[in-house]
Design a protein around this motif. Structure first.
Motif, mmCIF file in Angstrom:
data_model
loop_
_atom_site.group_PDB
_atom_site.id
_atom_site.type_symbol
_atom_site.label_atom_id
_atom_site.label_comp_id
_atom_site.label_asym_id
_atom_site.label_seq_id
_atom_site.Cartn_x
_atom_site.Cartn_y
_atom_site.Cartn_z
ATOM 1 N N TYR A 1 0.827 -1.202 0.000
ATOM 2 C CA TYR A 1 0.000 0.000 0.000
ATOM 3 C C TYR A 1 0.867 1.260 0.000
ATOM 4 N N SER B 1 -3.323 11.061 -7.190
ATOM 5 C CA SER B 1 -3.184 11.095 -8.637
ATOM 6 C C SER B 1 -3.424 12.504 -9.156
ATOM 7 N N THR C 1 1.238 6.762 -13.834
ATOM 8 C CA THR C 1 1.271 5.408 -13.275
ATOM 9 C C THR C 1 2.627 4.761 -13.520
ATOM 10 N N LEU D 1 -1.725 -1.762 -10.535
ATOM 11 C CA LEU D 1 -1.930 -0.643 -9.611
ATOM 12 C C LEU D 1 -3.428 -0.421 -9.489
ATOM 13 N N TRP D 2 -3.943 -0.596 -8.275
ATOM 14 C CA TRP D 2 -5.391 -0.517 -8.000
ATOM 15 C C TRP D 2 -5.649 0.696 -7.116
ATOM 16 N N ARG D 3 -6.576 1.540 -7.556
ATOM 17 C CA ARG D 3 -6.860 2.777 -6.822
ATOM 18 C C ARG D 3 -8.367 3.047 -6.824
ATOM 19 N N PHE E 1 -3.223 3.881 -3.005
ATOM 20 C CA PHE E 1 -3.315 2.804 -3.985
ATOM 21 C C PHE E 1 -2.596 1.583 -3.450
ATOM 22 N N SER F 1 -13.451 2.141 -8.902
ATOM 23 C CA SER F 1 -12.005 1.924 -8.844
ATOM 24 C C SER F 1 -11.434 1.781 -10.248
ATOM 25 N N GLU G 1 -7.997 -0.165 -12.207
ATOM 26 C CA GLU G 1 -6.884 -1.096 -12.088
ATOM 27 C C GLU G 1 -6.068 -1.021 -13.369
#
Length: 282
Positions: A72, A77, A96, A172-174, A235, A272, A274
């Protein structure tokens, strides 16, 4: 900063584990969803298993890419609208790439696709424009598929040299728009996974080609983690594959969305993005 709701140390949830077909038949799943049911045709099933999920809010440092398989970070962003794919590719992709380089030490990062999910009540799983959270334990890419991705997305003349060194697939997950209190993401600590017994390969059948993902069978030893109320300023990096497979580092990360019974009433549905990347090191 997380959402302002109380932090519960644990969540209890039923996670959908995979059950491969009998008699050694190769598991498969088609990428195209049925327009009515939203389901993707497949020959394996799922079974719900109740698990306890530890909340790492305030203990995020206990997770890292090479130990647990995920990590984490807090880094807002610059791009915040996520209105359409063209904007995302133009504005969010470059930042990213720089984020992943910064936090992994990678020398080269190549994005090969992304998925925006906006949970909508009453919507089917994969209705166009309203991709829903995935409610099933999975790993996005097998090791075999990771190598195929390098061949598919990199110049042919670069591939032999790239495959001689360490490479990974990292997502990358946000959350976007608001904290992900609703249907958050949970990830399984790789150290609790038995790679020989817990996973099974699934042929992922596209209209023009075939990929491969990993399904996960239930193991009571699995240790599940999440961070409650993950915000758009935070993220998580999710390792889906690593060319180092000698037991020294986490190789992949099983994960799934889950219904968190601690979610406060009235929380907005989860949204979200990804980003899926090939990550290379000198």
């Amino acid at each position: 900063m997380s959402s302002d709701f109380p932090v519960h140390p644990f969540a209890k949830a039923a996670l959908n584990y995979g059950v491969p077909p009998a008699d050694g038949i190769r598991p498969y799943q088609y990428t195209n969803a049925d327009p009515i049911t939203g389901e993707r045709r497949k020959n394996y099933t799922h079974e719900p298993k109740e698990v306890i999920i530890e909340n790492l809010r305030g203990k995020e440092h206990l997770a890292s890419l090479d130990t647990t398989g995920f990590q984490y970070f807090k880094h807002p962003s610059k791009h915040t609208s996520f209105a359409n794919d063209e904007e995302i590719v133009r504005e969010y992709y470059p930042e990213t790439i720089e984020l992943i380089k910064k936090y992994t030490g990678a020398s080269r990062v190549v994005i090969f696709d992304h998925t925006v999910r906006r949970r909508r009540l009453g919507k089917v799983v994969d209705e166009p424009g309203a991709r829903q959270p995935v409610n099933g334990v999975h790993v996005d890419q097998s090791g075999k598929a990771a190598v195929a991705r390098v061949h598919r997305h990199l110049p042919a003349e670069d591939v032999p040299q790239l495959l001689q060194k360490r490479f990974q697939i990292i997502n990358l997950w946000r959350p976007i728009s608001h904290p992900a209190d609703d249907w958050p993401l949970t990830l399984c600590d790789y150290r609790s996974v038995n790679p020989e017994k817990d996973v099974f390969s699934v042929a992922f059948i596209y209209p023009d080609r075939e990929g491969e993902t990993l399904g996960m069978k239930y193991n009571p030893n699995h240790k599940w983690k999440y961070v409650s109320g993950l915000t758009p300023e935070e993220f998580v990096l999710i390792k889906c594959s690593d060319s180092i497979d000698d037991g020294s580092v986490a190789v992949f990360t099983p994960h799934t969305a889950f219904e968190d019974l601690n979610t406060p009433a009235g929380s907005p549905p989860r949204e979200s993005i990804e980003i899926r990347t090939l990550v290379f090191y000198d």
